[in-house]
Design a protein around this motif. Structure first.
Motif, PDB file in Angstrom:
ATOM      1  N   LEU A  14     -11.998  48.120  28.169  1.00 53.17           N
ATOM      2  CA  LEU A  14     -12.251  46.710  27.877  1.00 53.17           C
ATOM      3  C   LEU A  14     -13.228  46.582  26.719  1.00 53.17           C
ATOM      4  CD1 LEU A  14     -12.536  45.040  31.387  1.00 53.17           C
ATOM      5  CD2 LEU A  14     -10.563  45.190  29.885  1.00 53.17           C
ATOM      6  N   SER A  15     -12.954  45.650  25.860  1.00 53.22           N
ATOM      7  CA  SER A  15     -13.795  45.435  24.687  1.00 53.22           C
ATOM      8  C   SER A  15     -15.014  44.597  25.050  1.00 53.22           C
ATOM      9  CB  SER A  15     -12.977  44.727  23.607  1.00 53.22           C
ATOM     10  OG  SER A  15     -13.778  44.403  22.509  1.00 53.22           O
ATOM     11  N   ARG A  16     -16.126  44.857  24.383  1.00 56.17           N
ATOM     12  CA  ARG A  16     -17.341  44.077  24.578  1.00 56.17           C
ATOM     13  C   ARG A  16     -17.602  43.155  23.387  1.00 56.17           C
ATOM     14  NH1 ARG A  16     -20.124  44.012  28.672  1.00 56.17           N
ATOM     15  NH2 ARG A  16     -22.100  43.616  27.658  1.00 56.17           N
ATOM     16  N   THR A  17     -16.565  42.894  22.584  1.00 56.43           N
ATOM     17  CA  THR A  17     -16.703  42.006  21.432  1.00 56.43           C
ATOM     18  C   THR A  17     -15.487  41.080  21.346  1.00 56.43           C
ATOM     19  OG1 THR A  17     -16.946  41.901  19.042  1.00 56.43           O
ATOM     20  CG2 THR A  17     -15.687  43.737  19.892  1.00 56.43           C
ATOM     21  N   ALA A  18     -15.685  39.914  20.769  1.00 56.27           N
ATOM     22  CA  ALA A  18     -14.605  38.933  20.638  1.00 56.27           C
ATOM     23  C   ALA A  18     -13.884  39.059  19.306  1.00 56.27           C
ATOM     24  CB  ALA A  18     -15.175  37.525  20.780  1.00 56.27           C
ATOM     25  N   ALA A  19     -14.162  40.120  18.565  1.00 58.38           N
ATOM     26  CA  ALA A  19     -13.612  40.267  17.213  1.00 58.38           C
ATOM     27  C   ALA A  19     -12.089  40.293  17.187  1.00 58.38           C
ATOM     28  CB  ALA A  19     -14.163  41.532  16.568  1.00 58.38           C
ATOM     29  N   ASN A  20     -11.455  40.854  18.201  1.00 57.81           N
ATOM     30  CA  ASN A  20     -10.000  40.988  18.190  1.00 57.81           C
ATOM     31  C   ASN A  20      -9.267  39.865  18.914  1.00 57.81           C
ATOM     32  OD1 ASN A  20     -10.156  43.384  16.740  1.00 57.81           O
ATOM     33  ND2 ASN A  20     -10.376  44.604  18.597  1.00 57.81           N
ATOM     34  N   LEU A  21      -9.982  38.864  19.388  1.00 52.65           N
ATOM     35  CA  LEU A  21      -9.334  37.755  20.099  1.00 52.65           C
ATOM     36  C   LEU A  21      -8.598  36.855  19.115  1.00 52.65           C
ATOM     37  CD1 LEU A  21     -12.060  36.740  22.685  1.00 52.65           C
ATOM     38  CD2 LEU A  21      -9.965  38.032  23.084  1.00 52.65           C
ATOM     39  N   LYS A  22      -7.408  36.460  19.474  1.00 49.79           N
ATOM     40  CA  LYS A  22      -6.612  35.529  18.669  1.00 49.79           C
ATOM     41  C   LYS A  22      -6.824  34.126  19.223  1.00 49.79           C
ATOM     42  CE  LYS A  22      -4.730  38.917  16.421  1.00 49.79           C
ATOM     43  NZ  LYS A  22      -5.665  39.563  15.555  1.00 49.79           N
ATOM     44  N   GLU A  23      -7.479  33.283  18.446  1.00 48.19           N
ATOM     45  CA  GLU A  23      -7.890  31.954  18.906  1.00 48.19           C
ATOM     46  C   GLU A  23      -6.725  31.104  19.418  1.00 48.19           C
ATOM     47  OE1 GLU A  23      -8.838  27.779  18.783  1.00 48.19           O
ATOM     48  OE2 GLU A  23      -7.613  28.763  17.276  1.00 48.19           O
ATOM     49  N   PRO A  24      -5.581  31.023  18.726  1.00 50.33           N
ATOM     50  CA  PRO A  24      -4.492  30.182  19.259  1.00 50.33           C
ATOM     51  C   PRO A  24      -3.972  30.658  20.617  1.00 50.33           C
ATOM     52  CG  PRO A  24      -4.111  30.700  16.950  1.00 50.33           C
ATOM     53  CD  PRO A  24      -5.263  31.545  17.394  1.00 50.33           C
ATOM     54  N   ALA A  25      -3.934  31.964  20.822  1.00 52.70           N
ATOM     55  CA  ALA A  25      -3.448  32.481  22.098  1.00 52.70           C
ATOM     56  C   ALA A  25      -4.441  32.204  23.227  1.00 52.70           C
ATOM     57  CB  ALA A  25      -3.191  33.978  21.975  1.00 52.70           C
ATOM     58  N   VAL A  26      -5.722  32.375  22.960  1.00 48.15           N
ATOM     59  CA  VAL A  26      -6.742  32.093  23.976  1.00 48.15           C
ATOM     60  C   VAL A  26      -6.754  30.601  24.289  1.00 48.15           C
ATOM     61  CG1 VAL A  26      -9.195  32.200  24.548  1.00 48.15           C
ATOM     62  CG2 VAL A  26      -8.140  34.081  23.291  1.00 48.15           C
ATOM     63  N   ARG A  27      -6.648  29.764  23.253  1.00 50.02           N
ATOM     64  CA  ARG A  27      -6.617  28.307  23.445  1.00 50.02           C
ATOM     65  C   ARG A  27      -5.437  27.902  24.317  1.00 50.02           C
ATOM     66  NH1 ARG A  27      -5.933  25.976  18.193  1.00 50.02           N
ATOM     67  NH2 ARG A  27      -3.741  26.348  18.531  1.00 50.02           N
ATOM     68  N   ALA A  28      -4.259  28.463  24.036  1.00 52.90           N
ATOM     69  CA  ALA A  28      -3.069  28.119  24.819  1.00 52.90           C
ATOM     70  C   ALA A  28      -3.250  28.510  26.285  1.00 52.90           C
ATOM     71  CB  ALA A  28      -1.845  28.806  24.232  1.00 52.90           C
ATOM     72  N   GLY A  29      -3.825  29.671  26.525  1.00 50.85           N
ATOM     73  CA  GLY A  29      -4.071  30.097  27.897  1.00 50.85           C
ATOM     74  C   GLY A  29      -5.079  29.223  28.606  1.00 50.85           C
ATOM     75  N   TYR A  30      -6.148  28.871  27.910  1.00 52.03           N
ATOM     76  CA  TYR A  30      -7.183  28.017  28.500  1.00 52.03           C
ATOM     77  C   TYR A  30      -6.626  26.634  28.827  1.00 52.03           C
ATOM     78  CZ  TYR A  30     -11.350  25.150  28.912  1.00 52.03           C
ATOM     79  OH  TYR A  30     -12.296  24.271  29.366  1.00 52.03           O
ATOM     80  N   LEU A  31      -5.883  26.045  27.909  1.00 52.51           N
ATOM     81  CA  LEU A  31      -5.331  24.709  28.139  1.00 52.51           C
ATOM     82  C   LEU A  31      -4.227  24.728  29.199  1.00 52.51           C
ATOM     83  CD1 LEU A  31      -5.304  23.313  24.502  1.00 52.51           C
ATOM     84  CD2 LEU A  31      -6.911  22.787  26.339  1.00 52.51           C
ATOM     85  N   ALA A  32      -3.629  25.891  29.409  1.00 48.38           N
ATOM     86  CA  ALA A  32      -2.616  26.023  30.464  1.00 48.38           C
ATOM     87  C   ALA A  32      -3.258  26.162  31.835  1.00 48.38           C
ATOM     88  CB  ALA A  32      -1.721  27.225  30.181  1.00 48.38           C
ATOM     89  N   GLY A  33      -4.582  26.330  31.879  1.00 50.97           N
ATOM     90  CA  GLY A  33      -5.282  26.367  33.147  1.00 50.97           C
ATOM     91  C   GLY A  33      -5.692  27.748  33.629  1.00 50.97           C
TER      92      GLY A  33
END
Length: 110
Positions: A14-33
């Protein structure tokens, strides 16, 4: 008697940094609940990294999701910012009945 031991080391891989996170994918998951825990597992980062990332972007994601005007055959929903005493704001939906006379007046203005 059970003893609960907390291991502060992240699981292997598991990574300890947010450098590789893709913002649109995380946003879609968060808004999906999806919960922060599930998002962290899906993107292979630790839970504290995902919690900080979501906290940083949550307000913009929610305001983008709830912006503009949405219509259906029964009503028109307008999203408005409601100011709070603290200086923050909430985005709240205001539901208006869809009256034919008003719809025709709006169409003539365009």
């Amino acid at each position: 008697m059970k003893i609960h031991v907390v291991n502060h080391r992240p699981p292997a891989g598991l990574s300890r940094t947010a450098a590789n996170l893709k913002e649109p994918a995380v946003r879609a998951g968060y808004l999906a609940g999806l919960t922060v825990y599930r998002l962290a597992a899906a993107f292979a980062v630790t839970e504290d990294v995902m919690r900080a990332y979501v906290a940083q972007h949550r307000r913009n994601w929610e305001s983008l999701e709830n912006s503009g005007v949405r219509e259906d055959e029964r009503r028109t929903v307008v999203y408005a910012r409601i100011a709070r005493d603290t200086g923050n704001y909430n985005v709240r939906p205001i539901s208006l009945p869809r009256v034919t006379m008003h719809v025709r007046a709006m169409e003539q203005q365009v």
